[in-house]
Motif scaffolding. Sequence first.
Motif, mmCIF file in Angstrom:
data_model
loop_
_atom_site.group_PDB
_atom_site.id
_atom_site.type_symbol
_atom_site.label_atom_id
_atom_site.label_comp_id
_atom_site.label_asym_id
_atom_site.label_seq_id
_atom_site.Cartn_x
_atom_site.Cartn_y
_atom_site.Cartn_z
ATOM 1 N N UNK A 230 4.484 18.216 69.441
ATOM 2 C CA UNK A 230 5.258 16.998 69.223
ATOM 3 C C UNK A 230 4.906 16.361 67.891
ATOM 4 N N UNK A 231 3.600 16.279 67.576
ATOM 5 C CA UNK A 231 3.174 15.684 66.304
ATOM 6 C C UNK A 231 3.641 16.528 65.116
ATOM 7 N N UNK B 57 -4.269 19.341 63.442
ATOM 8 C CA UNK B 57 -3.530 18.642 64.496
ATOM 9 C C UNK B 57 -4.020 19.076 65.868
ATOM 10 N N UNK B 58 -4.370 20.347 66.013
ATOM 11 C CA UNK B 58 -4.946 20.802 67.283
ATOM 12 C C UNK B 58 -6.255 20.062 67.561
ATOM 13 N N UNK B 59 -7.029 19.852 66.493
ATOM 14 C CA UNK B 59 -8.271 19.100 66.665
ATOM 15 C C UNK B 59 -8.012 17.654 67.049
ATOM 16 N N UNK B 60 -6.967 17.050 66.431
ATOM 17 C CA UNK B 60 -6.617 15.672 66.757
ATOM 18 C C UNK B 60 -6.271 15.508 68.232
ATOM 19 N N UNK B 61 -5.586 16.504 68.774
ATOM 20 C CA UNK B 61 -5.065 16.395 70.133
ATOM 21 C C UNK B 61 -5.963 17.041 71.178
ATOM 22 N N UNK B 62 -7.129 17.521 70.759
ATOM 23 C CA UNK B 62 -8.003 18.180 71.718
ATOM 24 C C UNK B 62 -7.399 19.461 72.258
ATOM 25 N N UNK B 63 -6.642 20.173 71.398
ATOM 26 C CA UNK B 63 -5.965 21.422 71.768
ATOM 27 C C UNK B 63 -4.965 21.221 72.908
#
Length: 342
Positions: free
Chosen positions: A320-321, A307-313
Amino acid sequence: MAHTDNINPNPDPIGLEGRLLDDLMAQSPSMKKVLRVAMKIAPTSSTVLIGGESGTGKEFFARIIHRHSLCGGGRFIAVNCGAVPEALFESEFFGHKKGSFTGADRDKAGLIEEAHGGTLFLDEVGELSPPAQVKLLRFLQERMFRSVGDTALRAVDVRVIAATNKDLQKMMERGAFREDLFFRLNVFHISLPPLRERKETIPALVGLFAHRYNQAFGKSVSRFSKAAESVLEAYEYPGNIRELENIIEHAVVMAEGDEITERDLPEFMFRNRLLLPGPALPDGTGRPEGDRVATLAEVECGHIKFVLGLTGHNYTEAAKKLGISRSTLWRKIKEYGINEEP
């Protein structure tokens, strides 16, 4: 998910449906069977009943049958039976003569007359009231109708295709749907499987919808990121094809360049869902070694990294995700020794 990274943003619209059907035929055994039946019955004038969950593409298939039929040059008139009030059924379907009731200030053709020489598509036919079912049955038996306020019977040449997301067999058992009407409609039956059972068709559908909304919004989306493809592949699509189309419309609008990334997809696709399998085990395969199974901590750590990768950290967006507070996310990052930067 294959093929979504090579979308032509401006393909020749001629033959687009044919190429989509070819993709569906080649990639999905269940859809290959459905399309084979549809192509066989299309050149006839037989009545067809299409079943399936809401959003599975029943009208899409009805239009395919229409275009490949003997009346393909005629009009395709679609009506949602659930949206026609019982008091207006006769006027809407059969038309009326001027002065036949209050407000009838002119002659009006009904849907059946408008569909003469073409196809009448009765969507959600299970929503018809018992009196409306009787009137529809009489028309299907005689292929003639009388407008409200008229004394003359008129014949029409109309192919009828009906669709429903209800179980008409159970409705008949309850007395909510007429058995004789069911058999009139069910000359040929096509059942469309839900999208979650034919995910191999998603790339072809994504290509169709991306083209459609590129054209509508003047965009030039031509590919999807790997992360976006993973999200599209993992999602279960409770709203079926209609929901997928809405998702692609949202993504095309949100895309800033020619690539759709996971950030362009709707928020609800991430909510309360484990998007990828558990993290890789020591051998890097992500599969158990003998009795080796990933621990809960390893699964959680791997998901947080994803998820950190999805959001660009972006920690606020990631929290939130994940459905946790930013402080909880920060604590888990420290606990698992996750790199704080991409």
